[in-house]
Design an enzyme around this catalytic site. Structure first.
Site, mmCIF file in Angstrom:
data_model
loop_
_atom_site.group_PDB
_atom_site.id
_atom_site.type_symbol
_atom_site.label_atom_id
_atom_site.label_comp_id
_atom_site.label_asym_id
_atom_site.label_seq_id
_atom_site.Cartn_x
_atom_site.Cartn_y
_atom_site.Cartn_z
ATOM 1 N N SER A 76 0.856 -1.185 0.000
ATOM 2 C CA SER A 76 0.000 0.000 0.000
ATOM 3 C C SER A 76 0.890 1.234 0.000
ATOM 4 O O SER A 76 1.746 1.376 -0.865
ATOM 5 C CB SER A 76 -0.946 -0.037 1.213
ATOM 6 O OG SER A 76 -1.853 1.055 1.188
ATOM 7 N N HIS A 87 -2.288 -1.038 -3.587
ATOM 8 C CA HIS A 87 -3.397 -0.107 -3.412
ATOM 9 C C HIS A 87 -3.117 1.142 -4.248
ATOM 10 O O HIS A 87 -2.058 1.760 -4.114
ATOM 11 C CB HIS A 87 -3.538 0.299 -1.941
ATOM 12 C CG HIS A 87 -3.998 -0.810 -1.061
ATOM 13 N ND1 HIS A 87 -3.870 -0.763 0.318
ATOM 14 C CD2 HIS A 87 -4.585 -2.001 -1.334
ATOM 15 C CE1 HIS A 87 -4.374 -1.881 0.835
ATOM 16 N NE2 HIS A 87 -4.801 -2.637 -0.145
ATOM 17 N N ASP A 143 -4.904 -4.822 5.400
ATOM 18 C CA ASP A 143 -5.251 -5.636 4.241
ATOM 19 C C ASP A 143 -4.110 -6.598 3.916
ATOM 20 O O ASP A 143 -2.946 -6.192 3.844
ATOM 21 C CB ASP A 143 -5.541 -4.738 3.039
ATOM 22 C CG ASP A 143 -6.035 -5.518 1.834
ATOM 23 O OD1 ASP A 143 -6.596 -6.613 2.019
ATOM 24 O OD2 ASP A 143 -5.876 -5.016 0.702
#
Length: 333
Positions: free
Chosen positions: A146, A172, A264
């Site tokens: 991310s 992401h 995540d």
């Protein structure tokens, strides 16, 4: 947002650099396209003279602007976010909230430099050549990241000059920037990189990155399923990829979780580890934001924690061991 205060507004990059000589801020936001110096040059200069968290907020309407945005990330910017079109745009609230939350998160990072652990060459060799507890064969690799992920992903993939298995990458990213991310990676990595079509069969040595608005899951026989992402929170979903890796490849896989906000990927990586996969987390010292990896470590989802500059080398070592195991030769160095 009442927690945010605008310290100053600059008309261009030169004005921002001049202001920073005598002042400071917790976070700098800028467009990539500005009068005079572009956002890449300004980022490079700020990171050289006075490292501060930088967030690029740009419209994804020009290939050149997107390319410059990722060059700015390689120079030290932490995130690229899409600029809302107008207050009347139906997507405005979501985009605005993402900008606010990202600014708050990166504000806690006080020194932004490309950080690496201080281990010497001997320590690095010991880390990389620490053998797994059992012989393994590798059929696929999955990587999730991310905030701060693009340069980390590029660093790992650039180490893999040849790879006998497919690599699936989830970063992401705001919609509209995926193609630019892929093109930027291609300029830094020798492996072929593609955005897969639905039900495409994964090929050895190819890096697969999901397109805008899509998650990827790996099905039986390495078939790639692309699904419109309905995940709440950052997209695409790292968990969806890791869960599918656990189901499809089980112990014949490597899972890697890198720098990033939130959790995540942690639960999906735990499922991979339960199925026998070799799982790696980027360490805190080399992470821009130690969130996703920390959550995976707390869940005991990790086989090994490594600094960023050792992860690619470790994957190469595991792939070499896999090659030897497949040949039936049990003598390892």
């Amino acid at each position: 947002d009442p927690d945010l205060k605008v310290a100053a507004v600059a008309k261009n990059g030169e004005e921002a650099i001049a202001w920073l000589k005598y002042n400071s801020a917790d976070v700098i936001t800028m467009d990539i396209h500005m009068p005079g110096q572009d956002g890449f040059e300004v980022t490079r200069q700020i990171m050289k003279d006075k490292p501060l968290p930088i967030v690029i907020i740009s419209s994804a309407y020009s290939d050149k602007q997107i390319e410059l945005s990722f060059k700015a990330m390689s120079a030290g910017a932490l995130a690229i976010l899409e600029k809302p079109v107008s207050l009347k745009d139906s997507s405005y609230p979501g985009k605005a909230e993402l900008i606010i939350q990202t600014i708050k998160m990166v504000a806690g990072i006080k020194l932004i430099k490309r950080r690496f652990s201080s281990q010497n060459k001997l320590q690095e060799d010991v880390l990389i050549k620490k053998p797994p507890k059992k012989d393994l064969t590798i059929d696929a690799i999955a990587i999730g990241a991310s905030l701060g992920g693009p340069p980390a992903i590029a660093a790992i993939l650039s180490e893999l000059l040849e790879c006998p298995v497919p690599i699936f990458v989830v970063q992401h990213i705001s919609a509209g920037f995926t193609e630019g991310f892929v093109q930027w990676l291609k300029s830094n990595v020798k492996l072929p990189i593609v955005i897969p079509k639905n039900l495409e069969k994964a090929k050895p040595g190819v890096v697969y990155i999901p397109g805008d608005h899509f998650d990827i899951e790996i099905k039986k026989n390495g078939i790639i399923s692309t699904l419109v992402s309905n995940t709440k929170g950052p997209k695409p979903s790292v968990n969806n990829l890791f869960y599918s890796m656990a189901s499809c490849y089980a112990e014949k896989s490597i899972g890697v979780i890198l720098t990033g906000m939130g959790g995540d990927g942690a639960k999906g990586l735990l499922e991979m580890k339960k199925k026998g996969a070799y799982t790696i987390a980027q360490d805190e010292d080399s992470s821009i934001l130690f969130g996703m990896a920390q959550e995976a470590i707390s869940l005991q989802a990790i086989t090994e924690v490594l600094p960023l500059n050792s992860i690619g080398k470790k994957i190469n070592y595991l792939l070499e061991r896999s090659k030897i195991a497949l040949s039936g030769n049990q003598e390892y160095e």
